[in-house]
Design a protein around this motif. Structure first.
Motif, PDB file in Angstrom:
ATOM      1  N   GLN A   8       0.861  -1.192   0.000  1.00 29.73           N
ATOM      2  CA  GLN A   8       0.000   0.000   0.000  1.00 29.73           C
ATOM      3  C   GLN A   8       0.892   1.234   0.000  1.00 29.73           C
ATOM      4  O   GLN A   8       1.815   1.364   0.805  1.00 29.73           O
ATOM      5  CB  GLN A   8      -0.957  -0.004   1.188  1.00 29.73           C
ATOM      6  CG  GLN A   8      -0.304   0.057   2.556  1.00 29.73           C
ATOM      7  CD  GLN A   8      -1.318  -0.075   3.668  1.00 29.73           C
ATOM      8  OE1 GLN A   8      -1.866  -1.160   3.891  1.00 29.73           O
ATOM      9  NE2 GLN A   8      -1.574   1.013   4.394  1.00 29.73           N
ATOM     10  N   ALA A   9       0.634   2.125  -0.954  1.00 30.58           N
ATOM     11  CA  ALA A   9       1.518   3.275  -1.137  1.00 30.58           C
ATOM     12  C   ALA A   9       0.706   4.493  -1.549  1.00 30.58           C
ATOM     13  O   ALA A   9      -0.162   4.406  -2.416  1.00 30.58           O
ATOM     14  CB  ALA A   9       2.563   2.965  -2.208  1.00 30.58           C
ATOM     15  N   LYS A  19       7.038  10.588   0.988  1.00 29.00           N
ATOM     16  CA  LYS A  19       8.159   9.808   1.510  1.00 29.00           C
ATOM     17  C   LYS A  19       8.463   8.575   0.680  1.00 29.00           C
ATOM     18  O   LYS A  19       9.628   8.173   0.537  1.00 29.00           O
ATOM     19  CB  LYS A  19       7.889   9.391   2.959  1.00 29.00           C
ATOM     20  CG  LYS A  19       6.680   8.463   3.137  1.00 29.00           C
ATOM     21  CD  LYS A  19       6.410   8.153   4.594  1.00 29.00           C
ATOM     22  CE  LYS A  19       5.202   7.240   4.754  1.00 29.00           C
ATOM     23  NZ  LYS A  19       4.918   6.953   6.179  1.00 29.00           N
ATOM     24  N   VAL A  20       7.448   7.926   0.104  1.00 28.91           N
ATOM     25  CA  VAL A  20       7.678   6.641  -0.557  1.00 28.91           C
ATOM     26  C   VAL A  20       8.547   6.794  -1.795  1.00 28.91           C
ATOM     27  O   VAL A  20       9.197   5.833  -2.229  1.00 28.91           O
ATOM     28  CB  VAL A  20       6.359   5.931  -0.912  1.00 28.91           C
ATOM     29  CG1 VAL A  20       5.551   5.696   0.342  1.00 28.91           C
ATOM     30  CG2 VAL A  20       5.554   6.687  -1.950  1.00 28.91           C
ATOM     31  N   LEU A  21       8.576   7.991  -2.374  1.00 24.30           N
ATOM     32  CA  LEU A  21       9.401   8.223  -3.557  1.00 24.30           C
ATOM     33  C   LEU A  21      10.588   9.142  -3.274  1.00 24.30           C
ATOM     34  O   LEU A  21      11.265   9.588  -4.199  1.00 24.30           O
ATOM     35  CB  LEU A  21       8.550   8.792  -4.702  1.00 24.30           C
ATOM     36  CG  LEU A  21       7.468   7.844  -5.242  1.00 24.30           C
ATOM     37  CD1 LEU A  21       6.746   8.477  -6.420  1.00 24.30           C
ATOM     38  CD2 LEU A  21       8.058   6.488  -5.666  1.00 24.30           C
ATOM     39  N   LEU A  48       1.244  -2.945  -6.456  1.00 25.74           N
ATOM     40  CA  LEU A  48       1.064  -1.738  -5.669  1.00 25.74           C
ATOM     41  C   LEU A  48      -0.424  -1.432  -5.567  1.00 25.74           C
ATOM     42  O   LEU A  48      -1.158  -1.563  -6.551  1.00 25.74           O
ATOM     43  CB  LEU A  48       1.774  -0.550  -6.313  1.00 25.74           C
ATOM     44  CG  LEU A  48       3.302  -0.591  -6.382  1.00 25.74           C
ATOM     45  CD1 LEU A  48       3.829   0.727  -6.917  1.00 25.74           C
ATOM     46  CD2 LEU A  48       3.911  -0.897  -5.028  1.00 25.74           C
ATOM     47  N   ALA A  49      -0.855  -1.032  -4.387  1.00 26.15           N
ATOM     48  CA  ALA A  49      -2.233  -0.599  -4.170  1.00 26.15           C
ATOM     49  C   ALA A  49      -2.186   0.855  -3.740  1.00 26.15           C
ATOM     50  O   ALA A  49      -1.766   1.168  -2.625  1.00 26.15           O
ATOM     51  CB  ALA A  49      -2.916  -1.459  -3.111  1.00 26.15           C
ATOM     52  N   THR A  50      -2.594   1.739  -4.637  1.00 30.73           N
ATOM     53  CA  THR A  50      -2.576   3.161  -4.329  1.00 30.73           C
ATOM     54  C   THR A  50      -3.979   3.726  -4.482  1.00 30.73           C
ATOM     55  O   THR A  50      -4.938   2.973  -4.684  1.00 30.73           O
ATOM     56  CB  THR A  50      -1.554   3.899  -5.203  1.00 30.73           C
ATOM     57  OG1 THR A  50      -1.369   5.223  -4.713  1.00 30.73           O
ATOM     58  CG2 THR A  50      -1.975   3.934  -6.667  1.00 30.73           C
ATOM     59  N   ALA A  99       4.483   0.853   2.205  1.00 25.01           N
ATOM     60  CA  ALA A  99       5.562   1.399   1.385  1.00 25.01           C
ATOM     61  C   ALA A  99       6.592   2.194   2.177  1.00 25.01           C
ATOM     62  O   ALA A  99       7.517   2.752   1.588  1.00 25.01           O
ATOM     63  CB  ALA A  99       4.973   2.270   0.282  1.00 25.01           C
ATOM     64  N   ASP A 100       6.436   2.254   3.494  1.00 28.80           N
ATOM     65  CA  ASP A 100       7.413   2.982   4.298  1.00 28.80           C
ATOM     66  C   ASP A 100       8.469   2.048   4.893  1.00 28.80           C
ATOM     67  O   ASP A 100       9.112   2.386   5.878  1.00 28.80           O
ATOM     68  CB  ASP A 100       6.720   3.782   5.401  1.00 28.80           C
ATOM     69  CG  ASP A 100       5.755   2.941   6.227  1.00 28.80           C
ATOM     70  OD1 ASP A 100       5.712   1.718   6.037  1.00 28.80           O
ATOM     71  OD2 ASP A 100       5.029   3.528   7.059  1.00 28.80           O
ATOM     72  N   CYS A 101       8.657   0.886   4.274  1.00 28.45           N
ATOM     73  CA  CYS A 101       9.582  -0.118   4.814  1.00 28.45           C
ATOM     74  C   CYS A 101      10.622  -0.530   3.763  1.00 28.45           C
ATOM     75  O   CYS A 101      10.623  -1.675   3.287  1.00 28.45           O
ATOM     76  CB  CYS A 101       8.812  -1.338   5.293  1.00 28.45           C
ATOM     77  SG  CYS A 101       7.599  -0.984   6.590  1.00 28.45           S
TER      78      CYS A 101
END
Length: 256
Positions: A8-9, A19-21, A48-50, A99-101
């Motif tokens: 999830q992003a 942050k994810v990019l 990816l699930a956005t 997505a923060d990992c």
């Protein structure tokens, strides 16, 4: 059985937007995460699930560059996003990741997946999160798609829809759950990226390890931090995410 990792992003984090990019060594954090997950032996696909918001177009564009399929759904109803992505992929087993990992470790993901797929009698849900025995950022939740679809169909509480899995582990009378403890415990560390201090630590780790060994493991990170104990103080005061909600009988899912 097809095992699909769904990340999830979104770009609109309140604590650290975009942050994810954010880039380290010219590569977005999400790129490091995807690269590491591709080393897992148990995954058949990564998605990816956005959201459908225009602000998340860069996430969809990233997926296209990486050759990943993606699903776009409601911003607040993350459970619906996961169910849609899982259905699109034809998943039997779903691995939930955030997505923060960027330092996620393939060995630990494979351990959680294998615990579920090899269980007899079968588990519906297995996770290494919420035990306090791994640094935040090495989390993985694995669940059967049937359990995910049941949650999507029946969950009505906002938290259950925002956080995907609480409906499952809050109903132990229906779903067999297992929480994996890491031994020996690795306590008091944050390797996830929620705030600027977290990004600073992860940036240092990637710059120190990635150029020499892109396939570095969590053990390499531990050794690096042992050599630089002051680095762990960078994000020491950042507040941790809340623990998982307790189940109906007042206990967390079975730990082992």
């Amino acid at each position: 059985m097809k095992t699909v990792a769904i990340i999830q992003a979104r770009m609109t984090s309140t604590r650290l937007p975009g942050k994810v990019l954010r880039e380290v060594l010219g590569r977005p954090l999400l790129g490091y995460q995807v690269e590491r997950l591709r080393r897992c032996r148990t995954l058949d696909e990564i998605l990816l699930a956005t959201t459908g918001n225009a602000t998340d177009d860069p996430v969809a564009e990233f997926a296209g560059r990486e050759g990943l399929r993606f699903w776009r759904g409601p911003e607040e109803d993350v459970l619906a996003r996961f169910a849609g992505a899982a259905e699109m992929a034809g998943a039997d087993i779903v691995v939930r990741l955030t997505a923060d990992c960027p330092l996620v470790d393939p060995e630990l993901v494979d351990q959680v997946v294998s615990t579920l797929t090899e269980s007899d009698p079968p588990f519906d849900y297995v996770s290494n999160a919420g035990t306090g025995t791994l640094p935040a950022g090495l989390d993985a939740e694995v669940l059967r798609a049937d359990a995910l679809f049941a949650a999507h169909s029946e969950a009505i509480v906002r938290q259950e829809r925002e956080h995907v899995t609480p409906f499952i582990y809050n109903h132990p009378e229906r779903f067999a759950c297992r929480m994996l403890r890491h031994e020996p415990p690795i306590e008091g560390q944050r390797w996830t990226v929620d705030q600027p201090e977290d990004f600073e630590l992860v940036r240092r780790i990637l710059e120190a390890l990635y150029p020499q060994n892109p396939a570095f493991t969590y053990r390499d990170v531990l050794a690096l931090l042992e050599a630089h104990p002051d680095w762990t103080e960078i994000n020491r005061t950042v507040s941790a995410k809340p623990k998982p909600v307790k189940s109906n009988d007042g206990a967390y899912p079975e730990q082992a």
